[in-house]
Enzyme design. Structure first.
Site, PDB file in Angstrom:
ATOM      1  N   ASP A   1     -97.801 -31.468   1.922  1.00  0.00           N
ATOM      2  CA  ASP A   1     -98.785 -31.556   2.996  1.00  0.00           C
ATOM      3  C   ASP A   1     -98.034 -31.558   4.324  1.00  0.00           C
ATOM      4  OD1 ASP A   1    -101.984 -32.737   3.135  1.00  0.00           O
ATOM      5  OD2 ASP A   1    -100.761 -32.764   4.943  1.00  0.00           O
TER       6      ASP A   1
ATOM      7  N   ASN B   1    -111.151 -34.877  -1.640  1.00  0.00           N
ATOM      8  CA  ASN B   1    -112.192 -35.031  -0.628  1.00  0.00           C
ATOM      9  C   ASN B   1    -113.219 -33.916  -0.788  1.00  0.00           C
ATOM     10  OD1 ASN B   1    -110.842 -37.249   0.536  1.00  0.00           O
ATOM     11  ND2 ASN B   1    -109.542 -35.871   1.722  1.00  0.00           N
TER      12      ASN B   1
ATOM     13  N   VAL C   1    -110.361 -28.597   4.664  1.00  0.00           N
ATOM     14  CA  VAL C   1    -110.087 -27.219   4.214  1.00  0.00           C
ATOM     15  C   VAL C   1    -111.032 -26.907   3.046  1.00  0.00           C
ATOM     16  CG1 VAL C   1    -108.368 -25.598   3.326  1.00  0.00           C
ATOM     17  CG2 VAL C   1    -107.660 -27.415   4.906  1.00  0.00           C
TER      18      VAL C   1
ATOM     19  N   HIS D   1    -108.706 -28.835  -3.491  1.00  0.00           N
ATOM     20  CA  HIS D   1    -107.317 -29.288  -3.577  1.00  0.00           C
ATOM     21  C   HIS D   1    -107.281 -30.768  -3.911  1.00  0.00           C
ATOM     22  CE1 HIS D   1    -108.710 -29.623   0.570  1.00  0.00           C
ATOM     23  NE2 HIS D   1    -107.954 -30.695   0.691  1.00  0.00           N
TER      24      HIS D   1
ATOM     25  N   HIS E   1    -104.973 -34.161  -3.513  1.00  0.00           N
ATOM     26  CA  HIS E   1    -103.849 -34.806  -2.843  1.00  0.00           C
ATOM     27  C   HIS E   1    -103.096 -35.657  -3.869  1.00  0.00           C
ATOM     28  CE1 HIS E   1    -105.468 -34.217   1.364  1.00  0.00           C
ATOM     29  NE2 HIS E   1    -106.575 -34.070   0.669  1.00  0.00           N
TER      30      HIS E   1
HETATM   31  P1  AMP Z   1    -108.602 -32.318   3.240  1.00  0.00           P
HETATM   32  O1  AMP Z   1    -108.746 -33.052   4.539  1.00  0.00           O
HETATM   33  O2  AMP Z   1    -108.859 -33.163   2.030  1.00  0.00           O
HETATM   34  O3  AMP Z   1    -109.371 -31.013   3.242  1.00  0.00           O
HETATM   35  O4  AMP Z   1    -107.061 -31.964   3.134  1.00  0.00           O
HETATM   36  C1  AMP Z   1    -106.486 -30.885   3.796  1.00  0.00           C
HETATM   37  C2  AMP Z   1    -105.033 -31.183   3.912  1.00  0.00           C
HETATM   38  O5  AMP Z   1    -104.371 -29.987   4.239  1.00  0.00           O
HETATM   39  C3  AMP Z   1    -104.680 -32.210   4.997  1.00  0.00           C
HETATM   40  O6  AMP Z   1    -104.021 -33.321   4.409  1.00  0.00           O
HETATM   41  C4  AMP Z   1    -103.768 -31.428   5.938  1.00  0.00           C
HETATM   42  O7  AMP Z   1    -102.728 -32.210   6.442  1.00  0.00           O
HETATM   43  C5  AMP Z   1    -103.259 -30.325   5.022  1.00  0.00           C
HETATM   44  N1  AMP Z   1    -102.825 -29.118   5.704  1.00  0.00           N
HETATM   45  C6  AMP Z   1    -103.420 -28.486   6.736  1.00  0.00           C
HETATM   46  N2  AMP Z   1    -102.732 -27.385   7.077  1.00  0.00           N
HETATM   47  C7  AMP Z   1    -101.658 -27.315   6.227  1.00  0.00           C
HETATM   48  C8  AMP Z   1    -100.575 -26.417   6.076  1.00  0.00           C
HETATM   49  N3  AMP Z   1    -100.420 -25.326   6.859  1.00  0.00           N
HETATM   50  N4  AMP Z   1     -99.661 -26.668   5.117  1.00  0.00           N
HETATM   51  C9  AMP Z   1     -99.789 -27.754   4.323  1.00  0.00           C
HETATM   52  N5  AMP Z   1    -100.796 -28.642   4.416  1.00  0.00           N
HETATM   53  C10 AMP Z   1    -101.727 -28.430   5.352  1.00  0.00           C
END
Ligand code: AMP
Length: 112
Positions: free
Chosen positions: A28, A85, A94, A98, A100
């Site tokens: 992340d 989430n 996003v 996914h 975490h």
């Molecule tokens: P969520 O908020 O559950 O949708 O998680 C999305 C995650 O993607 C967050 O923890 C962000 O920090 C992570 N994230 C966003 N952009 C990137 C990226 N370019 N590379 C790796 N992780 C990312």
């Protein structure tokens, strides 16, 4: 195309921790713990809400990778947290499924 689709297509850089034909695990970019990885299916499923029976094998496959990845990351003994989430109230930013994987230190509370 979501951010994660671009990462999967290697159009955006990421630190890949694990990859196979069905999923990818990356670091992340804004870690919420000393170790913070994201396990992402290559199939663009928006969220857990969108799962169907067709995804059964994919999800089982991904769940089975989690303890292996956790072991590779040195988390098995001390433990770790897996978070998913869903949607706005769940804090999903996003719209591509996914999981975490968080650890490497004592995590506070019961939820991320
Ligand atoms: P969520 O908020 O559950 O949708 O998680 C999305 C995650 O993607 C967050 O923890 C962000 O920090 C992570 N994230 C966003 N952009 C990137 C990226 N370019 N590379 C790796 N992780 C990312």
């Amino acid at each position: 195309m979501t951010l994660f689709e671009k990462i999967i297509a290697k159009e955006l850089p990421s630190t890949v921790l694990y990859e196979d034909e069905r999923c990818i695990c990356i670091k992340d970019v804004a870690p919420q713990a000393k170790v913070h990885a994201l396990l992402i299916p290559k199939l663009a499923i928006p969220s857990l809400n969108d799962l169907t029976q067709d995804h059964q094998n994919l999800i089982a496959h991904m769940m089975l990778q989690i303890p292996k990845i956790a072991s590779d990351l040195g988390l098995s003994e001390t433990g770790y947290r897996v978070v998913n989430n869903i949607g706005q109230h769940g804090g999903q930013s996003v719209p591509h499924l996914h999981f975490h994987i968080l650890g490497g230190e004592q995590l506070s509370g019961n939820f991320a």
